[in-house]
Structure formats: structure tokens, C-alpha cells
Design a protein around this motif. Sequence first.
Motif, short mmCIF file in Angstrom:
data_model
loop_
_atom_site.label_atom_id
_atom_site.label_comp_id
_atom_site.label_asym_id
_atom_site.label_seq_id
_atom_site.Cartn_x
_atom_site.Cartn_y
_atom_site.Cartn_z
N ILE A 72 39.87 29.36 35.99
CA ILE A 72 40.87 30.27 35.44
C ILE A 72 40.65 30.34 33.93
CG2 ILE A 72 43.33 30.75 35.16
CD1 ILE A 72 43.81 29.00 37.67
N TYR A 73 40.36 31.54 33.45
CA TYR A 73 40.11 31.73 32.02
C TYR A 73 41.43 32.03 31.31
CZ TYR A 73 35.24 31.90 33.41
OH TYR A 73 34.01 31.59 33.91
N PRO A 74 41.65 31.42 30.16
CA PRO A 74 42.92 31.59 29.42
C PRO A 74 42.97 32.91 28.64
CG PRO A 74 41.52 30.09 28.23
CD PRO A 74 40.79 30.45 29.49
N VAL A 75 43.01 34.00 29.38
CA VAL A 75 43.14 35.32 28.76
C VAL A 75 44.31 36.03 29.42
CG1 VAL A 75 40.70 35.52 28.17
CG2 VAL A 75 41.49 36.32 30.40
N PRO A 77 45.36 39.72 31.00
CA PRO A 77 45.85 38.95 32.15
C PRO A 77 44.84 37.86 32.52
CG PRO A 77 44.96 41.05 32.90
CD PRO A 77 44.91 41.07 31.37
N PRO A 78 45.30 36.84 33.27
CA PRO A 78 44.40 35.74 33.63
C PRO A 78 43.18 36.23 34.41
CG PRO A 78 46.66 35.20 34.18
CD PRO A 78 46.64 36.64 33.78
N LYS A 79 42.05 35.69 34.09
CA LYS A 79 40.81 36.01 34.78
C LYS A 79 40.44 34.81 35.64
CE LYS A 79 35.95 36.96 33.90
NZ LYS A 79 34.90 37.09 32.88
N VAL A 80 40.17 35.07 36.93
CA VAL A 80 39.82 34.01 37.87
C VAL A 80 38.44 34.29 38.44
CG1 VAL A 80 40.43 32.94 40.08
CG2 VAL A 80 42.23 33.62 38.50
#
Length: 122
Positions: A72-75, A77-80
Motif C-alpha cells: 500500500i503506497y502512502p498517496v 488516493p491509496p495505491k495498492v
Amino acid sequence: MYERKIPLNLNCGLDLIGEVLYGKWKVRLLWFIHQGHKRPSELQRKIPDASRRVLTMQLKELEDHELIAKTIYPVVPPKVEYNLTDFGKTLIPVISILGQWGDENEERLRSVILRRLGAGDR
């Protein structure tokens, strides 16, 4: 809460494989992740017949069985993204061989499946 109707049986390798890979979309999910489709939306497009909920559940089970890893990338919206683990990569040759067998026996398998379905309609 989910309660198993059939007792867990882990007495041999086939039982273990069944427990880990049981699920209509799991083998395809592993294959598509291997091919580079890592985002949930990409996987949904590759398997349009599956509901988002079912894909999410099966991805979670594959993660619980340590075949895939979720990042899960902390961006916003969240990027998975999902990736095969080293353990999951060991399944790819097996899936490839099964797919090849299916391709080589496509006509016969389709005929048997359709005949069986037709007998159930009577």
C-alpha cells in the motif's frame, strides 16, 4: 463469523494444495499477477466475471497463504499493488503446465463439460 462445514484435512500434499488454491479465481489471479497485472483494478479488468468483493477475498487468502504480498503506497488516493512472493513464484511453472494441458485437451474438456451440463438440465 464463518464456521467450516467440512473439517479441515491436511493429511497430504493434494489436501494442502486444495486448501491454498481452492477458489474459482485464485489460479488466474496468481497467473495475472505473474504477468504484471498488479493493481486491483487491472485484475478486475482481466477477470470481469468475478465480483470485486470475491476478488478481494481471494487476494486476501492468497496473501494469508504467503503466495502474494500486498503493498500500500502512502498517496491519496491509496495505491495498492500485489506481487508474487518467492514462495508464490514456485507455483508459476505448475500453473503453466496445467494451462498447457488444458490447451492441449481443450476440445475434449469442453465436450465433457458441456455434455455433463446438458445431462443436468434434463
